[in-house]
Design an enzyme around this catalytic site. Sequence first.
Site, mmCIF file in Angstrom:
data_model
loop_
_atom_site.group_PDB
_atom_site.id
_atom_site.type_symbol
_atom_site.label_atom_id
_atom_site.label_comp_id
_atom_site.label_asym_id
_atom_site.label_seq_id
_atom_site.Cartn_x
_atom_site.Cartn_y
_atom_site.Cartn_z
ATOM 1 N N TYR A 181 -5.588 15.782 31.961
ATOM 2 C CA TYR A 181 -6.485 16.896 31.659
ATOM 3 C C TYR A 181 -6.734 17.751 32.903
ATOM 4 O O TYR A 181 -6.805 18.982 32.818
ATOM 5 C CB TYR A 181 -7.813 16.366 31.095
ATOM 6 C CG TYR A 181 -7.673 15.697 29.750
ATOM 7 C CD1 TYR A 181 -6.843 16.222 28.771
ATOM 8 C CD2 TYR A 181 -8.374 14.525 29.452
ATOM 9 C CE1 TYR A 181 -6.709 15.607 27.535
ATOM 10 C CE2 TYR A 181 -8.259 13.912 28.226
ATOM 11 C CZ TYR A 181 -7.418 14.449 27.270
ATOM 12 O OH TYR A 181 -7.290 13.839 26.052
ATOM 13 N N ASN A 240 -10.250 5.659 31.356
ATOM 14 C CA ASN A 240 -8.945 6.175 30.942
ATOM 15 C C ASN A 240 -8.430 7.143 32.009
ATOM 16 O O ASN A 240 -8.327 8.357 31.802
ATOM 17 C CB ASN A 240 -9.065 6.874 29.581
ATOM 18 C CG ASN A 240 -7.714 7.135 28.935
ATOM 19 O OD1 ASN A 240 -6.660 6.931 29.554
ATOM 20 N ND2 ASN A 240 -7.736 7.581 27.696
ATOM 21 N N TYR A 256 -4.448 12.393 19.709
ATOM 22 C CA TYR A 256 -3.673 11.165 19.594
ATOM 23 C C TYR A 256 -2.185 11.482 19.480
ATOM 24 O O TYR A 256 -1.800 12.374 18.715
ATOM 25 C CB TYR A 256 -4.102 10.367 18.353
ATOM 26 C CG TYR A 256 -5.543 9.928 18.366
ATOM 27 C CD1 TYR A 256 -6.107 9.365 19.503
ATOM 28 C CD2 TYR A 256 -6.347 10.083 17.238
ATOM 29 C CE1 TYR A 256 -7.435 8.962 19.512
ATOM 30 C CE2 TYR A 256 -7.671 9.684 17.237
ATOM 31 C CZ TYR A 256 -8.210 9.114 18.385
ATOM 32 O OH TYR A 256 -9.517 8.721 18.396
ATOM 33 N N GLY A 299 1.050 16.107 23.799
ATOM 34 C CA GLY A 299 -0.368 16.368 23.985
ATOM 35 C C GLY A 299 -0.624 17.741 24.581
ATOM 36 O O GLY A 299 -1.542 18.452 24.172
ATOM 37 N N LYS A 300 0.206 18.132 25.539
ATOM 38 C CA LYS A 300 0.075 19.457 26.160
ATOM 39 C C LYS A 300 0.296 20.551 25.128
ATOM 40 O O LYS A 300 -0.455 21.542 25.089
ATOM 41 C CB LYS A 300 1.085 19.601 27.298
ATOM 42 C CG LYS A 300 1.056 20.963 27.976
ATOM 43 C CD LYS A 300 2.086 21.053 29.090
ATOM 44 C CE LYS A 300 2.076 22.421 29.750
ATOM 45 N NZ LYS A 300 3.072 22.517 30.847
#
Length: 205
Positions: free
Chosen positions: A176, A169, A131, A142-143
């Site tokens: 990803y 999503n 999150y 996020g990475k």
Amino acid sequence: MPKVTGSRKILTSFFDQFAKIADEAVKLGMNLELMDDVTLRKAQLNDAEALAELGKQTFYDTYHEHNTDANMGDYIANNFTISHLEYELTDNDIVFFVAELGTNIIGYLKLNRVNNAYIANVKAVEISRLYVDKAFQHLKIGKKLILAAENQAKIDGCSAIWLGVWQKNTHAIEIYKHLGFTIVGTTTFTLGLDEQLDFMMVKQL
């Protein structure tokens, strides 16, 4: 009002485009500065409240448009309480990485170090939550969190890392894939009374 000639229109359009480019450059510079200020660390027990609040808000922001209030409320009530986060933070088989800007937690990743139900004959770990605060999702936090998880997986002697992502999503799925994950199958995810399909995605380390 004077009539705008073709050359003036071209010139006006040029300056409009230049202004947009300049504005984007300023934003990019600010974003790069913010990225430099973001730090990662493992979560501690006293982070439970902040993780619960961030998890609730981010989960709601991401999924509320496609799900009922009842199903959303049921899941949030069972998974994002302070006591539940405190329980998870004291579990040695779970590791949380948090991203901080100043003293504020703006993202976190939950790594499950024992759940390997979907990859046979391989030692692997699961990214079970990722999150990032909506206001900071353009900073590639996020990475950075995923790279921290991959490093932890290697330290633990794992050769793969996996996660589940909702099939609707599409934005997350593309991210990803860009980070090296591939779709290997599907599984179900229960949100309240709704059974949903998730893609299982795996990355070899």
